[in-house]
Write a protein that holds these residues in place. Structure first.
Motif, PDB file in Angstrom:
ATOM      1  N   ILE A 188       0.831  -1.208   0.000  1.00  0.00           N
ATOM      2  CA  ILE A 188       0.000   0.000   0.000  1.00  0.00           C
ATOM      3  C   ILE A 188       0.863   1.254   0.000  1.00  0.00           C
ATOM      4  O   ILE A 188       0.655   2.191  -0.786  1.00  0.00           O
ATOM      5  CB  ILE A 188      -0.950  -0.007   1.210  1.00  0.00           C
ATOM      6  N   VAL A 189       1.856   1.277   0.874  1.00  0.00           N
ATOM      7  CA  VAL A 189       2.733   2.447   0.982  1.00  0.00           C
ATOM      8  C   VAL A 189       3.528   2.657  -0.305  1.00  0.00           C
ATOM      9  O   VAL A 189       3.715   3.798  -0.750  1.00  0.00           O
ATOM     10  CB  VAL A 189       3.668   2.294   2.193  1.00  0.00           C
ATOM     11  N   ALA A 190       4.007   1.586  -0.903  1.00  0.00           N
ATOM     12  CA  ALA A 190       4.781   1.710  -2.140  1.00  0.00           C
ATOM     13  C   ALA A 190       3.945   2.333  -3.255  1.00  0.00           C
ATOM     14  O   ALA A 190       4.431   3.203  -3.996  1.00  0.00           O
ATOM     15  CB  ALA A 190       5.296   0.340  -2.571  1.00  0.00           C
ATOM     16  N   CYS A 191       2.699   1.906  -3.385  1.00  0.00           N
ATOM     17  CA  CYS A 191       1.816   2.477  -4.418  1.00  0.00           C
ATOM     18  C   CYS A 191       1.551   3.958  -4.149  1.00  0.00           C
ATOM     19  O   CYS A 191       1.599   4.787  -5.067  1.00  0.00           O
ATOM     20  CB  CYS A 191       0.499   1.698  -4.469  1.00  0.00           C
ATOM     21  N   ALA A 192       1.271   4.296  -2.885  1.00  0.00           N
ATOM     22  CA  ALA A 192       1.005   5.692  -2.537  1.00  0.00           C
ATOM     23  C   ALA A 192       2.251   6.545  -2.724  1.00  0.00           C
ATOM     24  O   ALA A 192       2.178   7.685  -3.212  1.00  0.00           O
ATOM     25  CB  ALA A 192       0.509   5.779  -1.087  1.00  0.00           C
ATOM     26  N   THR A 193       3.397   6.004  -2.365  1.00  0.00           N
ATOM     27  CA  THR A 193       4.644   6.751  -2.517  1.00  0.00           C
ATOM     28  C   THR A 193       4.970   6.992  -3.982  1.00  0.00           C
ATOM     29  O   THR A 193       5.520   8.044  -4.344  1.00  0.00           O
ATOM     30  CB  THR A 193       5.803   6.003  -1.834  1.00  0.00           C
ATOM     31  N   MET A 194       4.643   6.039  -4.848  1.00  0.00           N
ATOM     32  CA  MET A 194       4.868   6.243  -6.274  1.00  0.00           C
ATOM     33  C   MET A 194       4.042   7.414  -6.792  1.00  0.00           C
ATOM     34  O   MET A 194       4.511   8.189  -7.647  1.00  0.00           O
ATOM     35  CB  MET A 194       4.527   4.967  -7.048  1.00  0.00           C
ATOM     36  N   LEU A 195       2.827   7.595  -6.273  1.00  0.00           N
ATOM     37  CA  LEU A 195       2.017   8.757  -6.663  1.00  0.00           C
ATOM     38  C   LEU A 195       2.704  10.048  -6.245  1.00  0.00           C
ATOM     39  O   LEU A 195       2.752  11.016  -7.014  1.00  0.00           O
ATOM     40  CB  LEU A 195       0.630   8.667  -6.020  1.00  0.00           C
ATOM     41  N   VAL A 196       3.236  10.054  -5.013  1.00  0.00           N
ATOM     42  CA  VAL A 196       3.965  11.237  -4.540  1.00  0.00           C
ATOM     43  C   VAL A 196       5.177  11.489  -5.420  1.00  0.00           C
ATOM     44  O   VAL A 196       5.462  12.625  -5.826  1.00  0.00           O
ATOM     45  CB  VAL A 196       4.394  11.062  -3.069  1.00  0.00           C
ATOM     46  N   GLY A 197       5.910  10.433  -5.742  1.00  0.00           N
ATOM     47  CA  GLY A 197       7.100  10.567  -6.560  1.00  0.00           C
ATOM     48  C   GLY A 197       6.801  11.080  -7.957  1.00  0.00           C
ATOM     49  O   GLY A 197       7.539  11.923  -8.492  1.00  0.00           O
ATOM     50  N   LEU A 198       5.724  10.595  -8.561  1.00  0.00           N
ATOM     51  CA  LEU A 198       5.350  11.065  -9.898  1.00  0.00           C
ATOM     52  C   LEU A 198       5.000  12.545  -9.878  1.00  0.00           C
ATOM     53  O   LEU A 198       5.407  13.309 -10.768  1.00  0.00           O
ATOM     54  CB  LEU A 198       4.175  10.245 -10.420  1.00  0.00           C
ATOM     55  N   ALA A 199       4.240  12.953  -8.870  1.00  0.00           N
ATOM     56  CA  ALA A 199       3.870  14.370  -8.758  1.00  0.00           C
ATOM     57  C   ALA A 199       5.104  15.235  -8.543  1.00  0.00           C
ATOM     58  O   ALA A 199       5.231  16.325  -9.108  1.00  0.00           O
ATOM     59  CB  ALA A 199       2.874  14.555  -7.610  1.00  0.00           C
ATOM     60  N   MET A 200       6.037  14.763  -7.709  1.00  0.00           N
ATOM     61  CA  MET A 200       7.264  15.513  -7.474  1.00  0.00           C
ATOM     62  C   MET A 200       8.140  15.564  -8.720  1.00  0.00           C
ATOM     63  O   MET A 200       8.753  16.588  -9.032  1.00  0.00           O
ATOM     64  CB  MET A 200       8.055  14.880  -6.329  1.00  0.00           C
ATOM     65  N   ALA A 201       8.199  14.447  -9.433  1.00  0.00           N
ATOM     66  CA  ALA A 201       9.040  14.387 -10.629  1.00  0.00           C
ATOM     67  C   ALA A 201       8.580  15.391 -11.676  1.00  0.00           C
ATOM     68  O   ALA A 201       9.404  16.007 -12.364  1.00  0.00           O
ATOM     69  CB  ALA A 201       9.013  12.967 -11.200  1.00  0.00           C
ATOM     70  N   GLU A 202       7.277  15.586 -11.776  1.00  0.00           N
ATOM     71  CA  GLU A 202       6.747  16.551 -12.734  1.00  0.00           C
ATOM     72  C   GLU A 202       7.199  17.972 -12.383  1.00  0.00           C
ATOM     73  O   GLU A 202       7.604  18.744 -13.259  1.00  0.00           O
ATOM     74  CB  GLU A 202       5.216  16.475 -12.747  1.00  0.00           C
ATOM     75  N   VAL A 203       7.151  18.308 -11.113  1.00  0.00           N
ATOM     76  CA  VAL A 203       7.565  19.642 -10.681  1.00  0.00           C
ATOM     77  C   VAL A 203       9.079  19.790 -10.804  1.00  0.00           C
ATOM     78  O   VAL A 203       9.593  20.833 -11.213  1.00  0.00           O
ATOM     79  CB  VAL A 203       7.107  19.909  -9.234  1.00  0.00           C
ATOM     80  N   CYS A 204       9.815  18.732 -10.445  1.00  0.00           N
ATOM     81  CA  CYS A 204      11.274  18.760 -10.541  1.00  0.00           C
ATOM     82  C   CYS A 204      11.719  19.025 -11.970  1.00  0.00           C
ATOM     83  O   CYS A 204      12.694  19.759 -12.204  1.00  0.00           O
ATOM     84  CB  CYS A 204      11.853  17.436 -10.043  1.00  0.00           C
TER      85      CYS A 204
END
Length: 553
Positions: free
Chosen positions: A101-117
């Motif tokens: 569960i955490v890995a899936c949720a963290t991937m969402l955070v990472g994708l959103a951050m990657a877009e801004v980065c």
């Protein structure tokens, strides 16, 4: 020779990184900064011996920007460090399914951050993004709050990593010896580890880039070898029912009932995901290293996503291997070594084998802590460059010989040591430090992601973009961060007293009071957010409505 090989050889001769450097420095100048750090990292590099001209020649992939985040996430650091916490707080079922569960949720955070980065590739990371994504009038405040939460999280991550390394090194010293570790001896080992990691970081990228390559392979090969070894040599294996369905509530201290009886089992499950969420933290390192990375607008973003994805798969593999290899659950939890993972090693591969596996784990922890200081120091350097921390005129300096912000390297080490001091008098201080790291970093991730949603019409995208999925993913990421930020402030052991207090609310409260209070009293009068160096004036970087190299939405 194949066309592919010809292309590679021509690319090596042309040295396109020289061209990439020009584009990267131009983009950095657009954001108001001059190139000060040495730009020697890439997403990956393909190395081939010059004498090999065969299509079947093996290619050695050496990950660089990705490797920094991968090394800081370090599943072989986070999981063993909090394995006892996981066994007591939910047990195998929560450890296994909580990780998914955490890995899936963290991937969402990472994708959103990657877009801004991708839109803003600079060492400042989240605090710079917050300024660029805000309305100009609110940019300094958004940058200030985000910067201080990111700084708190960075320091706490280093504390958790290097203190965990000290704990495991103390445990290893007990094998075949009469040594008995105490909180004071562990603290001394912790101090020595921080000093050595600080010394390594003073040598700059020239040394770190080689350690980065070693670290990636150490983590990947070491984790895989460790799991295969314990599974192959274990006298017996736990059943699938034990691994996937067993729930344990040992959150009660000294005979007290656990939180499952006092509150609910759901409460135990929720606080039990700390092991997974703490481990999958620190991937913003790819953003903090973008000013030292070729093709930063893509490499930083892909580094974030790759680090999360590879770590998620490798971490689940490690959890399953450890759980299936447990010989006696009660002995493992109450291990004389103080570390259930060490007990699993002893029970499966014997004393000598356990020493080898402990060296693998300790080595990974050491690499992880070293690169955590690297990332931490770059964030502090960028924040100091914009006047965000006390003594910024000193901490913004970059050593001209080594290309490294040495002042912030040692500031990171010092603050991490101070944050580890409560471990001298508290039995659960380590889990509190991991909570602080998780909360601090993820709040600093959430602010720019939320601003990207609120001001989406102003957002000027980079080459890495989520398209139609951008807003839904960003909203889900912010919602998840809000959830875990509350959860990890909650008590973790019952009853709550001076020894079992989760002091995460205290640390987070201090940062909130300091950042908001100091802002109201003073900083609002002089802190302008990211500062343009190019013009030579303390000029606030204008959010890029029409000045990006890339296309607006």
């Amino acid at each position: 020779m194949s066309d592919h090989s010809d292309t590679l050889e021509k690319a090596e001769v042309a040295k396109p990184e020289a061209v990439d450097n020009g584009a990267d420095e131009f983009e950095l100048a657009r954001m108001g900064y001059k190139q000060e750090l040495k730009r020697e990292l890439g997403l990956l590099q393909v190395l081939r011996p010059n004498s090999i001209h065969s299509q079947t020649a093996n290619e050695l992939i050496v990950f660089k920007n990705f490797g920094v985040s991968f090394s800081i996430i370090s599943v072989i650091t986070g999981i063993p460090s909090l394995f006892l916490y996981g066994l007591n707080t939910g047990g195998p079922a929560v450890m296994v399914w909580g990780w998914v569960i955490v890995a899936c949720a963290t991937m969402l955070v990472g994708l959103a951050m990657a877009e801004v980065c991708s839109a803003h590739p600079t060492s400042g990371g989240p605090y710079f993004w917050a300024a660029m994504l805000s309305e100009p009038g609110n940019a300094p405040l958004a940058s200030w709050i985000t910067g201080w939460f990111n700084l708190l999280g960075q320091v706490a991550v280093t504390t958790g990593i290097s203190f965990g390394c000290a704990n495991f090194l103390s445990t290893l010293c007990t094998f075949n010896t009469s040594f008995t570790p105490t909180s004071r001896t562990t603290m001394g080992i912790y101090a020595a580890i921080l000093v050595s990691q600080g010394l390594i970081n003073t040598f700059g990228v020239h040394l770190l880039k080689y350690l980065n390559n070693i670290s990636v392979w150490w983590h990947a090969a070491g984790t895989t070898s460790l799991v295969i070894a314990i599974l192959a040599r274990a006298p017996s294996h736990q059943s699938a029912d034990f691994v996937f369905r067993t729930f344990i509530d040992n959150t009660g201290i000294s005979g007290s009932e656990g939180w499952g009886a006092r509150a609910s089992n759901e409460y135990v499950c929720v606080i039990g995901i700390l092991m997974a969420q703490y481990t999958l933290t620190g991937f913003d390192a790819s953003a903090h290293m973008t000013e030292e990375t070729h093709n930063a607008a893509m490499a930083g973003s892909i580094g974030i996503v790759m680090a999360i994805g590879v770590s998620a798969v490798l971490g689940w593999f490690l959890i399953l291997g450890l759980l299936f290899s447990i010989q006696d659950l009660d002995t493992t939890i109450a291990s004389p070594t103080g570390q259930p993972v060490a007990q699993i090693f002893l029970d499966t591969v014997g004393n000598r084998g356990a020493i080898v596996l402990m060296v693998i784990v300790i080595g990974a922890m050491y690499f992880c802590g070293t690169f955590s200081i690297t990332s931490n120091s770059r964030m502090m350097f960028a924040f100091a460059r914009d006047g965000g921390i006390p003594g910024h005129s000193f901490f913004r300096k970059v050593d001209s010989k080594r290309g490294t912000p040495i002042g912030t390297v040692w500031l990171a080490c010092t603050l991490s040591f101070i944050l580890g001091l409560p471990s001298l008098g508290s039995a659960v201080a380590f889990s509190a430090a991991t909570s602080i790291a998780t909360i601090g970093l993820y709040i600093s991730y959430a602010i720019p992601i939320a601003l990207r949603v609120f001001y989406r019409k102003r957002f000027v995208r980079g080459p890495f973009h989520l398209g139609a999925f951008s807003i839904p993913i960003s909203v889900a990421a912010v919602a998840w961060i809000a959830f875990i930020s509350i959860v990890f402030l909650l008590p973790q052991a019952n009853p709550v007293d001076s020894q079992t207090l989760n002091y995460a609310p205290v640390a987070v409260g201090i940062v909130i009071l300091y950042s908001v209070g100091f802002w109201v009293l003073s900083a609002r009068k002089w802190f302008v957010g990211p500062v343009r160096q190019i013009s030579g004036k303390s000029e606030h970087c204008t959010p890029p409505d029409k000045i990006s190299l890339f296309q607006a939405e």
